[in-house]
Design a protein around this motif. Structure first.
Motif, PDB file in Angstrom:
ATOM      1  N   GLN A   1      37.646  21.488  57.677  1.00 36.72           N
ATOM      2  CA  GLN A   1      38.030  22.779  58.166  1.00 36.72           C
ATOM      3  C   GLN A   1      36.890  23.642  58.650  1.00 36.72           C
ATOM      4  O   GLN A   1      36.147  23.868  57.984  1.00 36.72           O
ATOM      5  N   THR A   2      37.178  24.332  60.002  1.00 41.80           N
ATOM      6  CA  THR A   2      35.934  25.323  60.374  1.00 41.80           C
ATOM      7  C   THR A   2      36.706  26.655  60.390  1.00 41.80           C
ATOM      8  O   THR A   2      37.818  26.517  60.779  1.00 41.80           O
ATOM      9  N   VAL A   3      35.974  27.669  59.456  1.00 45.35           N
ATOM     10  CA  VAL A   3      36.744  28.799  59.465  1.00 45.35           C
ATOM     11  C   VAL A   3      36.288  29.798  60.523  1.00 45.35           C
ATOM     12  O   VAL A   3      34.855  29.894  60.642  1.00 45.35           O
TER      13      VAL A   3
ATOM     14  N   LYS B   1      36.704  28.088  52.056  1.00 44.57           N
ATOM     15  CA  LYS B   1      37.265  26.898  52.544  1.00 44.57           C
ATOM     16  C   LYS B   1      36.926  26.168  53.614  1.00 44.57           C
ATOM     17  O   LYS B   1      37.269  25.091  53.743  1.00 44.57           O
ATOM     18  N   SER B   2      35.820  26.390  54.026  1.00 49.94           N
ATOM     19  CA  SER B   2      34.724  25.791  54.941  1.00 49.94           C
ATOM     20  C   SER B   2      34.751  24.360  54.571  1.00 49.94           C
ATOM     21  O   SER B   2      33.961  24.053  53.565  1.00 49.94           O
TER      22      SER B   2
ATOM     23  N   THR C   1      36.883  22.332  53.809  1.00 48.03           N
ATOM     24  CA  THR C   1      37.942  21.384  53.229  1.00 48.03           C
ATOM     25  C   THR C   1      38.731  20.687  54.082  1.00 48.03           C
ATOM     26  O   THR C   1      38.714  20.701  55.225  1.00 48.03           O
TER      27      THR C   1
ATOM     28  N   THR D   1      40.617  18.379  56.593  1.00 40.41           N
ATOM     29  CA  THR D   1      41.971  18.736  57.425  1.00 40.41           C
ATOM     30  C   THR D   1      42.283  17.486  57.994  1.00 40.41           C
ATOM     31  O   THR D   1      41.975  16.501  57.774  1.00 40.41           O
TER      32      THR D   1
ATOM     33  N   ASP E   1      42.793  18.488  66.995  1.00 38.82           N
ATOM     34  CA  ASP E   1      42.210  18.419  65.556  1.00 38.82           C
ATOM     35  C   ASP E   1      40.704  17.447  65.791  1.00 38.82           C
ATOM     36  O   ASP E   1      39.777  18.173  65.564  1.00 38.82           O
TER      37      ASP E   1
ATOM     38  N   VAL F   1      36.967  19.112  65.066  1.00 36.88           N
ATOM     39  CA  VAL F   1      36.341  18.775  63.678  1.00 36.88           C
ATOM     40  C   VAL F   1      35.426  17.820  63.739  1.00 36.88           C
ATOM     41  O   VAL F   1      34.706  17.509  63.016  1.00 36.88           O
TER      42      VAL F   1
ATOM     43  N   ASN G   1      48.217  20.522  48.980  1.00 30.82           N
ATOM     44  CA  ASN G   1      47.871  21.684  49.693  1.00 30.82           C
ATOM     45  C   ASN G   1      48.064  23.190  49.084  1.00 30.82           C
ATOM     46  O   ASN G   1      48.065  24.118  49.614  1.00 30.82           O
TER      47      ASN G   1
ATOM     48  N   PHE H   1      44.053  20.500  54.213  1.00 25.55           N
ATOM     49  CA  PHE H   1      44.987  21.250  55.266  1.00 25.55           C
ATOM     50  C   PHE H   1      45.673  20.062  56.191  1.00 25.55           C
ATOM     51  O   PHE H   1      45.259  19.215  56.368  1.00 25.55           O
TER      52      PHE H   1
ATOM     53  N   GLY I   1      46.151  20.633  59.119  1.00 26.61           N
ATOM     54  CA  GLY I   1      45.888  20.592  60.686  1.00 26.61           C
ATOM     55  C   GLY I   1      47.015  20.532  61.708  1.00 26.61           C
ATOM     56  O   GLY I   1      48.112  20.560  61.495  1.00 26.61           O
TER      57      GLY I   1
END
Length: 360
Positions: free
Chosen positions: A55-57, A68-69, A71, A73, A116, A120, A257, A264, A266
């Motif tokens: 995941q990109t935050v 969370k970055s 994690t 997805t 997605d 990502v 989750n 995540f 997504g």
């Protein structure tokens, strides 16, 4: 698939006739999706980590989200696999409503997957351009809406049911296509906007899917529909198996989750699940009840619309951040508090939606 097999084998093994009962297939469907999701979960999460699909935050979001970055997805693939396998095993595959729902789930899931993937894997921050995302969503939804309108076999399939009013059932005519289109696309994007905190979107989705399963069951049962004074649509009953699969797969995904999330869903998950809720509501003629039961999704969407509209017209923001769940985070609410309170609100709204069955 197993329905057909059991129908043949029951000539030799009498106990297999139990598979013919819808209630048994609903139970088997929810359990199959649940256990598949929980069994596949660790394997999918490991694969996503190995492929570095994280995941990109946003930098302008709540600071608590920076952890969370990275994690994993695209975990929505886990949900979709479990749903498809469960439905293909336990649903009556001669039922066109089942295939319409699977096409919607697959089509919107593909759009979400491409979005997605671009974000990502190809590191394209914008993902699939909004105009193209909306174009493909619109094409899929409009095609299904047109098909349902022209293949309707009875007036009940294109009538609008008004909650709490048993004698108000207007025929929509061609407006059915427009309504179905907006419900499918709107619900898809509403769930996508809600998916911003650990478990926030999946639990309301599970509750709404379970409630829609109740509507599908009574709508497709001649005695229950007559007693509750709602239109009888025979093919709707089989959607109970689909709703069961969505519920089971969603609960299995929640295992991983829930806060703090290991994965995540997504866009591949949120867009597909939202569209599934939308098309099932259309098929069982409960679009307005979906608006009630999915109230959390509605409020999340309205908060974004108000924020954008206010900023463009007045240069001021209504909320500290939109969607509204981020507003409460920035006010100092811990993330689990926001999540659980939104779950409670969803439960209340789902119960109100179910009450419309009797309060007519």
């Amino acid at each position: 698939m197993l329905v057909w097999l059991a129908e043949y084998l029951q000539l030799y093994i009498t106990g297999l006739n139990v598979v013919q009962y819808l209630t048994m297939r609903v139970i088997l469907g929810v359990l199959t999706a649940l256990f598949l999701s929980m069994w596949l979960g660790p394997h999918v999460i490991r694969a996503l980590r190995r492929l570095q699909i994280g995941q990109t935050v946003r930098d302008d979001g709540p600071q608590s989200h920076l952890s969370k970055s990275g994690t994993p997805t695209m975990g929505g693939l886990l949900i979709l696999m479990s749903v498809f396998i469960s439905v293909l095993l336990w649903a009556d595959l001669s039922n066109r409503y089942v295939w319409v729902t699977l096409i919607i789930i697959g089509g919107f899931g593909l759009v979400g997957f491409i979005d997605d993937y671009r974000k990502v894997v190809r590191k394209d921050a914008g993902g699939l351009p909004a105009r193209w995302k909306y174009f493909w969503q619109s094409l899929i939804a409009a095609t299904v809406a047109v098909y349902l309108f022209y293949s309707a076999g009875q007036p009940a399939e294109t009538a609008l049911l008004i909650p709490f009013f048993k004698d108000v059932v207007p025929q929509l005519g061609a407006f059915y296509i427009l309504l179905a289109y907006f419900v499918i696309v709107g619900t898809s994007n509403a769930v996508n906007l809600t998916d911003g905190l650990d478990g926030l979107a999946i639990m309301p989705t599970v509750m709404v899917a379970g409630a829609l399963g109740v509507f599908a069951y009574v709508t497709g049962h001649v005695n229950f529909s007559a007693y509750l004074q709602i239109p009888y649509i025979p093919e709707a009953a089989e959607l109970t198996v689909v709703c069961a699969a969505l519920t089971g797969a969603g609960l299995g995904f929640l295992w991983f989750n829930t806060y703090p999330a290991q994965v995540f869903m997504g866009d591949v998950g949120s867009l597909a699940l939202g569209a599934a809720l939308g098309v099932i509501a259309v098929l069982v003629r409960q679009e307005l009840v979906l608006f009630i039961m999915g109230g959390v999704f509605v409020v999340e969407t309205l908060s974004v619309m108000l924020q954008v509209g206010s900023y463009k017209m007045r240069g001021k923001r209504v909320f500290r951040m939109a969607p509204i769940h981020h507003h409460y985070e920035l006010k100092g609410w811990p993330e689990p508090r926001v999540i659980v309170r939104f779950w409670i609100l969803s439960l209340i709204l789902v119960l109100i939606g179910l009450a419309t069955l009797k309060l007519r």
